[in-house]
Design a protein around this motif. Structure first.
Motif, mmCIF file in Angstrom:
data_model
loop_
_atom_site.group_PDB
_atom_site.id
_atom_site.type_symbol
_atom_site.label_atom_id
_atom_site.label_comp_id
_atom_site.label_asym_id
_atom_site.label_seq_id
_atom_site.Cartn_x
_atom_site.Cartn_y
_atom_site.Cartn_z
ATOM 1 N N HIS A 7 -12.998 3.866 -11.264
ATOM 2 C CA HIS A 7 -14.339 3.989 -10.683
ATOM 3 C C HIS A 7 -15.379 4.337 -11.742
ATOM 4 O O HIS A 7 -16.468 4.761 -11.427
ATOM 5 N N ASP A 8 -15.056 4.110 -13.000
ATOM 6 C CA ASP A 8 -15.936 4.496 -14.106
ATOM 7 C C ASP A 8 -16.539 3.292 -14.833
ATOM 8 O O ASP A 8 -16.947 3.391 -15.976
ATOM 9 N N THR A 9 -16.598 2.148 -14.162
ATOM 10 C CA THR A 9 -17.034 0.920 -14.839
ATOM 11 C C THR A 9 -18.511 0.607 -14.642
ATOM 12 O O THR A 9 -19.004 -0.385 -15.161
ATOM 13 N N GLY A 10 -19.206 1.402 -13.851
ATOM 14 C CA GLY A 10 -20.622 1.144 -13.594
ATOM 15 C C GLY A 10 -20.841 0.103 -12.519
ATOM 16 O O GLY A 10 -21.968 -0.308 -12.261
ATOM 17 N N GLY A 11 -19.799 -0.356 -11.876
ATOM 18 C CA GLY A 11 -19.893 -1.349 -10.809
ATOM 19 C C GLY A 11 -18.558 -1.462 -10.113
ATOM 20 O O GLY A 11 -17.615 -0.730 -10.419
ATOM 21 N N ARG A 12 -18.485 -2.386 -9.178
ATOM 22 C CA ARG A 12 -17.221 -2.592 -8.455
ATOM 23 C C ARG A 12 -16.167 -3.052 -9.456
ATOM 24 O O ARG A 12 -16.371 -3.980 -10.224
ATOM 25 N N HIS A 13 -15.034 -2.381 -9.435
ATOM 26 C CA HIS A 13 -13.941 -2.745 -10.343
ATOM 27 C C HIS A 13 -12.877 -3.477 -9.525
ATOM 28 O O HIS A 13 -12.524 -3.056 -8.425
ATOM 29 N N TYR A 14 -12.382 -4.569 -10.086
ATOM 30 C CA TYR A 14 -11.297 -5.303 -9.435
ATOM 31 C C TYR A 14 -10.340 -5.787 -10.505
ATOM 32 O O TYR A 14 -10.736 -6.061 -11.638
ATOM 33 N N ALA A 15 -9.064 -5.821 -10.147
ATOM 34 C CA ALA A 15 -8.045 -6.216 -11.115
ATOM 35 C C ALA A 15 -6.945 -6.995 -10.408
ATOM 36 O O ALA A 15 -6.530 -6.640 -9.302
ATOM 37 N N SER A 16 -6.477 -8.043 -11.054
ATOM 38 C CA SER A 16 -5.370 -8.830 -10.534
ATOM 39 C C SER A 16 -4.078 -8.037 -10.697
ATOM 40 O O SER A 16 -3.767 -7.544 -11.783
ATOM 41 N N LEU A 17 -3.329 -7.910 -9.614
ATOM 42 C CA LEU A 17 -2.053 -7.198 -9.644
ATOM 43 C C LEU A 17 -0.879 -8.163 -9.782
ATOM 44 O O LEU A 17 0.060 -7.912 -10.528
ATOM 45 N N SER A 65 -13.568 4.521 -2.911
ATOM 46 C CA SER A 65 -12.634 3.808 -2.033
ATOM 47 C C SER A 65 -11.789 2.813 -2.829
ATOM 48 O O SER A 65 -12.209 2.321 -3.879
ATOM 49 N N VAL A 66 -10.601 2.514 -2.305
ATOM 50 C CA VAL A 66 -9.680 1.559 -2.936
ATOM 51 C C VAL A 66 -9.077 0.695 -1.832
ATOM 52 O O VAL A 66 -8.700 1.212 -0.774
ATOM 53 N N SER A 67 -8.986 -0.604 -2.102
ATOM 54 C CA SER A 67 -8.337 -1.511 -1.153
ATOM 55 C C SER A 67 -7.492 -2.519 -1.917
ATOM 56 O O SER A 67 -7.769 -2.851 -3.063
ATOM 57 N N LEU A 68 -6.435 -2.984 -1.252
ATOM 58 C CA LEU A 68 -5.560 -4.016 -1.786
ATOM 59 C C LEU A 68 -5.823 -5.286 -0.998
ATOM 60 O O LEU A 68 -5.900 -5.247 0.240
ATOM 61 N N ALA A 88 0.829 -1.211 0.000
ATOM 62 C CA ALA A 88 0.000 0.000 0.000
ATOM 63 C C ALA A 88 0.862 1.259 0.000
ATOM 64 O O ALA A 88 0.463 2.289 -0.556
ATOM 65 N N ALA A 89 2.033 1.178 0.598
ATOM 66 C CA ALA A 89 2.947 2.322 0.666
ATOM 67 C C ALA A 89 3.695 2.548 -0.650
ATOM 68 O O ALA A 89 4.489 3.487 -0.746
ATOM 69 N N ARG A 90 3.423 1.709 -1.659
ATOM 70 C CA ARG A 90 4.069 1.827 -2.974
ATOM 71 C C ARG A 90 3.009 1.986 -4.065
ATOM 72 O O ARG A 90 2.846 1.124 -4.932
ATOM 73 N N PRO A 91 2.274 3.095 -4.036
ATOM 74 C CA PRO A 91 1.152 3.249 -4.979
ATOM 75 C C PRO A 91 1.560 3.204 -6.447
ATOM 76 O O PRO A 91 0.727 2.865 -7.297
ATOM 77 N N HIS A 92 2.797 3.496 -6.770
ATOM 78 C CA HIS A 92 3.232 3.430 -8.163
ATOM 79 C C HIS A 92 3.102 2.015 -8.740
ATOM 80 O O HIS A 92 3.044 1.843 -9.956
ATOM 81 N N LEU A 93 3.010 1.005 -7.869
ATOM 82 C CA LEU A 93 2.884 -0.381 -8.328
ATOM 83 C C LEU A 93 1.453 -0.771 -8.678
ATOM 84 O O LEU A 93 1.241 -1.715 -9.444
ATOM 85 N N TRP A 94 0.455 -0.086 -8.102
ATOM 86 C CA TRP A 94 -0.927 -0.515 -8.278
ATOM 87 C C TRP A 94 -1.895 0.589 -8.701
ATOM 88 O O TRP A 94 -2.998 0.303 -9.161
ATOM 89 N N GLN A 95 -1.498 1.835 -8.602
ATOM 90 C CA GLN A 95 -2.399 2.952 -8.882
ATOM 91 C C GLN A 95 -2.955 2.921 -10.311
ATOM 92 O O GLN A 95 -4.086 3.359 -10.549
ATOM 93 N N HIS A 96 -2.201 2.380 -11.255
ATOM 94 C CA HIS A 96 -2.657 2.323 -12.643
ATOM 95 C C HIS A 96 -3.873 1.412 -12.827
ATOM 96 O O HIS A 96 -4.547 1.485 -13.848
ATOM 97 N N LEU A 97 -4.190 0.570 -11.837
ATOM 98 C CA LEU A 97 -5.334 -0.341 -11.921
ATOM 99 C C LEU A 97 -6.608 0.234 -11.298
ATOM 100 O O LEU A 97 -7.667 -0.390 -11.369
ATOM 101 N N VAL A 98 -6.513 1.395 -10.675
ATOM 102 C CA VAL A 98 -7.664 2.009 -10.003
ATOM 103 C C VAL A 98 -8.606 2.606 -11.043
ATOM 104 O O VAL A 98 -8.195 3.372 -11.905
ATOM 105 N N ASP A 121 -1.640 -14.234 -4.092
ATOM 106 C CA ASP A 121 -2.557 -13.714 -5.095
ATOM 107 C C ASP A 121 -2.936 -12.309 -4.626
ATOM 108 O O ASP A 121 -3.380 -12.142 -3.481
ATOM 109 N N VAL A 122 -2.747 -11.287 -5.462
ATOM 110 C CA VAL A 122 -2.938 -9.901 -5.034
ATOM 111 C C VAL A 122 -3.883 -9.181 -5.990
ATOM 112 O O VAL A 122 -3.715 -9.256 -7.212
ATOM 113 N N TRP A 123 -4.863 -8.468 -5.410
ATOM 114 C CA TRP A 123 -5.903 -7.783 -6.178
ATOM 115 C C TRP A 123 -6.031 -6.337 -5.726
ATOM 116 O O TRP A 123 -5.839 -6.030 -4.552
ATOM 117 N N VAL A 124 -6.408 -5.470 -6.671
ATOM 118 C CA VAL A 124 -6.802 -4.090 -6.393
ATOM 119 C C VAL A 124 -8.317 -4.034 -6.558
ATOM 120 O O VAL A 124 -8.837 -4.452 -7.601
#
Length: 170
Positions: free
Chosen positions: A41-51, A128-131, A29-39, A58-61
């Motif tokens: 909120h414009d998909t019309g629903g909950r968005h999730y992506a495998s990191l 909101s965003v969670s890892l 979480a302290a390294r947002p440059h690794l996962w921020q590109h997967l954030v 197994d890590v998801w955003v």
């Protein structure tokens, strides 16, 4: 963009305990440059992506709005940890003979759980965003419905299936 595995927090090359997962996901979480590109909120629903995924983790955003809800579920044999990086999420756990226990986890907080945990998560704040990190990697999960008279039913699903409330009596 592909995540550079050399930039990920160090992994021990084995299945992690819940506490190890919690420390690891906090470091990620302290390294947002690794996962921020997967954030998103414009998909019309909950968005999730495998990191990231290997034989041990197994890590998801996950991106949340207040209408998003996983429904009751477990992670089969996997332990997990969550780091909230933006906004807040709500986690609820069922209780026999009573209303579910519920808590709001705000940005900057983490929590972990073992494979025996049944819970549901939802967005407490729009945007909101969670890892989420799981070890061993997810393969199967259980989705639950709880009837008005308290009957609990489990449906086994693939880790790739979207979690959402099932049944009419959630």
């Amino acid at each position: 963009m592909t995540t550079d595995t050399l930039a990920l927090p160090a992994l021990p090359g084995r299945v992690l305990t819940p506490k190890e997962l919690q420390l690891w996901v906090a470091e990620l979480a302290a390294r947002p440059h690794l996962w921020q590109h997967l954030v998103r909120h414009d998909t019309g629903g909950r968005h999730y992506a495998s990191l990231y995924r290997d034989g041990d983790i197994d890590v998801w955003v996950l991106c949340w709005n207040v209408r998003d809800d996983t429904g009751w579920h477990d992670h089969d044999v996997s332990s997990g940890a969550v780091a909230v990086t933006r906004g807040a999420v709500t986690e609820a756990t069922p209780r026999i003979g009573g209303d579910p226990a519920s808590r709001v986890v705000e940005a900057g907080r983490t929590f972990a759980f073992g494979p025996d945990r049944i819970h549901r998560m939802s967005g407490a704040v729009d945007g909101s965003v969670s890892l989420h990190a799981y070890s061993p990697p997810l393969w199967r999960m259980g989705q639950y419905s709880i009837s008005a008279d308290g009957v609990l039913r489990r449906n086994s699903v693939s880790y790739a299936d979207e979690l959402r409330p099932i049944g009419e009596d959630q």
